[in-house]
Each structure stands twice: as C-alpha cells, then as structure tokens.
Enzyme design. Structure first.
Site, PDB file in Angstrom:
ATOM      1  N   SER A 223     -10.170  -0.239   7.094  1.00 33.18           N
ATOM      2  CA  SER A 223      -9.503  -0.192   5.789  1.00 33.18           C
ATOM      3  C   SER A 223      -8.809  -1.462   5.330  1.00 33.18           C
ATOM      4  O   SER A 223      -8.282  -1.509   4.224  1.00 33.18           O
ATOM      5  CB  SER A 223      -8.500   0.962   5.769  1.00 33.18           C
ATOM      6  OG  SER A 223      -9.167   2.196   5.839  1.00 33.18           O
TER       7      SER A 223
ATOM      8  N   LYS B 251       0.844  -1.198   0.000  1.00 30.13           N
ATOM      9  CA  LYS B 251       0.000   0.000   0.000  1.00 30.13           C
ATOM     10  C   LYS B 251       0.876   1.243   0.000  1.00 30.13           C
ATOM     11  O   LYS B 251       1.876   1.317   0.733  1.00 30.13           O
ATOM     12  CB  LYS B 251      -0.908  -0.024   1.236  1.00 30.13           C
ATOM     13  CG  LYS B 251      -1.898   1.120   1.324  1.00 30.13           C
ATOM     14  CD  LYS B 251      -2.785   0.965   2.556  1.00 30.13           C
ATOM     15  CE  LYS B 251      -3.819   2.079   2.664  1.00 30.13           C
ATOM     16  NZ  LYS B 251      -4.710   1.904   3.826  1.00 30.13           N
TER      17      LYS B 251
ATOM     18  N   SER C 166      -9.543   2.042   2.947  1.00 30.16           N
ATOM     19  CA  SER C 166      -8.635   2.783   2.088  1.00 30.16           C
ATOM     20  C   SER C 166      -7.664   1.890   1.308  1.00 30.16           C
ATOM     21  O   SER C 166      -7.054   2.334   0.342  1.00 30.16           O
ATOM     22  CB  SER C 166      -7.836   3.763   2.955  1.00 30.16           C
ATOM     23  OG  SER C 166      -7.048   3.060   3.931  1.00 30.16           O
TER      24      SER C 166
END
Length: 451
Positions: free
Chosen positions: A173, A80, A149
């Site tokens: 997330s 990420k 996210s």
C-alpha cells in the site's frame, strides 16, 4: 528557479530555514493547489484551512524569534486517514468509523509535529486500508487506478498538492501507489517505526511508510520517526541510524537482480524498462548478479493474505458482528473468511512465513541491494481494484526495507518504477544506494496539464 509547489520537502525545509520563503507562503501555495486540483482528483478527506494557516503563522513566529527549529520546520505533510490526531475524526475510509474521533495522536504524527511539520490534512484511504478501491483519481489518467490503499497520499504528492505524505503498508500500500503515481515511496524494516496510534489491519504485517519526490525526503522522515517505542510491542529496540549524513556516501553497488517470478511475471514493456535501468546503473559502475528466490517464496503470498485476513478479523470482530452491512464488499468478504479460518491453518501459515522470512534475509545478503520492477505493469485502466500487489507484498511479509523509484513512462503515458530492497535495518545503506541510483536514472516525473 523552481516554483514552491515543485520543491521537495527537504528543499522547502532548507529554503524556510534560510529565510528565502516563509512557512505561511508555503502553506498558502499548497492550499491553492488543493483548491485547484482536489475537485477533479479527490485525494483529501479533510483540509482545515484555518488550522493550517494558524500553524504556519506559529512556525513563522518561532523562526523569527530565533527559537530552536526542527528539520521539518514549516513543511506541510499529508496524513493518511488511518493515523490518529487527537480531536480530529479518523474515518479510515469507512462508514463504520464515520463518527470516530480519537483521543490520542499517533506517535509518528507527534514526532513530525515536534520536528516542525505542518499537518496539511487527512488523505483518502481505501476502507480500513484494505481492498475496496477509493474514489481518488490517478493524476496521470483518471481512467487508470492510482493504487491503494494509500491512494490519496500518492495522488496528493504526485499532483504537487503536498510535498510528502504518510501512508502504510500491509501488502503493497505504499510501494504500489507510489510507483503508479510516479513518486518515491519507502517501506522501512518491520518495526523500525512505531505504529502506535495507527488503525491496524494486521498486527504482524502493518508497517508505517511514506511517499515524496526524492530519496532525500525518504531519509529526512525516517530520521525524524525511526526509533523504539516501549508501548508498541513490535517496535524494534535496534538503534536508529544517521540516514541523512551518509546519503551521498554510496559507491557503485552490487545489485542482485531477481529474475525468477519478478521478471517472468512482468509484461514485456516492464521487463525492457528494468533491463534499460540496469544497463544505466552498470554503465555507472554497478555490478549486477542474478539471484534466485527460495522455494519458500512459492507459498508466501497466499500465506500473507491468509494471515492478513485472520488478524484483520480479530480487530474488526465486534464491529463486523454489529455492522457487517456497512463494510464494502471486498473487505466484508475478507473479514468473513478471516473469522472462519481455523487456528491450525493460521498457525501453519505463520510457520511457513517464518521460514520464508529467514530465507529472504539470506537472499538479501547476496548483494548490497536487490532490484525488481515495482509492479508487473504500469497502472491499468481498471478501477475495480487497486492493482497487482504481488511484487510489493513479499517485502512486507518478510519485513525487509524497500524503496521504489520512478523509472519512466510506459507507452500508455503512465508511470513505471523499480524497487530496491536491503537487509533488515540496513536503511542507511538502502537509502544511500537509492540516492546513487536516483542520480544515475535521473527521472523526475510530473503529471500532464499541471495536475
């Protein structure tokens, strides 16, 4: 025999170790998947093909030389884009960080590399891992949200562009995008894994997590990354467990079903799915008891969002003052509210959260694991947000370890999941029971059309 891109991270590691496939072949396979699917899914920020292949060749040479190898030797992993890698841009999905290149590497990335993993690339995140949706597409149906996210990480794993990927969770997330994309996701206990070198949202909530296709993959990464970090003030000194050795050790567990709120707020299809899963588990020997949420749950979610906003504003204050227009609308408004929140309001929210966390630890002790639906519905056809965070957020707020498992498909053809929750630092128990449930539920999901 399964194709290379269908193998889990643990299966790939075994096949590489047994010389059935080479790290270079594995890397090439996933690079080809990215070439084919990335134009339509938009899950990646950066993939450096030359570096990936060079790293794979190095791993292959190490294997051939007889050098000692780690448990992830040659396994590609998505990262990420809030995790720092020295000399490589970390954009955090924001114009504000468009030119930011860190000089350090996150502790977790360093541990993964020492274990032999190959960094396949940076995956898409919502801006600063917050509210505004990313451009990543749900591989099951691009009209439906992939969650956030950690949207790029979930999409890349679901679409078989990588076997496993790092995410993070401040509210929901990891667990929500994992469920929305039909993969497994783990949020460990708060402080179980160091966050040093990860762009923060909220210092008292942020938790490192990851997504893959099996419970074994969750255990494998936790085995590599769990442990103390003297330079991360919230990293726990509690000794890490042996998460892999005991993975097959669970007997039929005692499951605590939270009927209040989680079942009440789910749509009918989600309720039916959850009850059907429980029937399967009971038929295999599990006992199920109803457990009741404490009164402190009533204010927990509102307090969590307030705390997140204030702590995010503390980190962003200077950048916000200089570049407010460069932030996307939802995050900009959250930071504005955070900066305007007074100390008394913030402190009282923290006090209520301490009560809530204590109450939830007591609740978790009433069963081997707690169980709820992962989300109130399957992912909706709404791209203006990242989905409903209320079912995942409480476990981040109170810090309890939580795992989501794929449970099947809704009538819409979109994935659904159930989540299991355990007491703090009881990941050995949580993962073993999750593995037991995984075998009973026996659901492996793959998006249509080879995506």
């Amino acid at each position: 025999m399964a194709e290379t891109h269908e193998l889990s991270a643990a299966e790939l590691a075994r096949q590489i170790r047994d010389r059935k496939i080479t790290p270079v072949e594995v890397a090439q396979t996933f690079l080809e998947r990215i070439d084919a699917l990335e134009p339509s899914l938009g899950a990646w920020v950066r993939v450096d093909r030359e570096t990936v292949l060079s790293d794979a060749q190095q791993r292959q040479a190490e294997l051939e030389s007889g050098a000692a190898t780690g448990p992830l030797h040659g396994v590609p992993i998505g990262i990420k884009d809030i995790y720092h890698m020295a000399g490589i841009p970390t954009t955090a999905g924001s114009k504000v960080y468009a030119n930011y290149v860190p000089g350090e590497t996150a502790v977790t990335i360093d541990l993964l590399q020492k274990a032999g993993a190959i960094m396949l690339g940076k995956t898409v995140t919502t801006e600063f891992a917050c509210l505004d949706p990313s451009h990543a597409k749900n591989p099951w149906n691009p009209a439906h949200t992939p969650g956030g996210s950690s949207s790029g990480s979930a999409v890349s794993v679901a679409a078989r562009m990588c076997p496993i990927a790092m995410g993070s969770q401040t509210v929901g997330s990891v667990l929500r995008p994992a469920s929305y994309n039909g993969v497994v996701g783990l949020k460990p206990t708060y402080g179980r894994v160091s966050r040093r070198g990860v762009v923060p949202v909220s210092w008292s909530l942020d938790t490192v997590g990851w997504m893959g296709r099996t419970v074994e993959d969750m255990a494998l990464l936790l085995q590599v990354m769990a442990g103390p970090d003297e330079l991360d003030p919230v990293a726990s000194k509690v000794s890490a467990g042996d998460y892999l050795s005991d993975l097959e050790s669970a007997k039929a567990p005692k499951i605590g079903l939270i009927t209040s709120f989680f079942m009440e707020e789910s749509d009918q299809e989600t309720q039916q799915m959850t009850r059907a899963i429980l029937d399967q588990l009971k038929s295999a020997g599990a006992s199920v008891v109803d457990v009741t949420l404490p009164d402190s749950f009533d204010t927990a979610f509102k307090d969590q969002l307030l705390i997140m906003g204030v702590e995010a504003a503390a980190f962003h204050k200077r950048m916000y003052e200089e570049q407010a227009a460069d932030y996307q609308p939802k995050l900009r408004e959250m930071l504005r509210q955070g900066l305007e929140t007074d100390a008394v309001t913030y402190t009282r929210a923290l006090e209520r959260r301490l009560r809530f966390s204590a109450d939830m630890r007591v609740l978790a002790e009433q069963a081997d694991v707690l169980l709820t639906p992962s989300t109130p519905t399957a992912p909706l056809a709404d791209l203006t947000n990242t989905g409903d965070t209320r079912f995942q957020g409480p476990w981040t707020s109170c810090g309890l370890p939580t795992i989501t498992l794929p449970a099947g498909l809704a009538k819409s053809g979109l994935p659904m999941g159930v989540q299991l929750i355990a007491s703090p630092f009881k990941e050995v128990r949580l993962l073993a029971i999750a593995r037991w449930c995984e075998k009973i539920i026996d659901v492996q999901l793959a998006p249509p059309g080879g995506a």
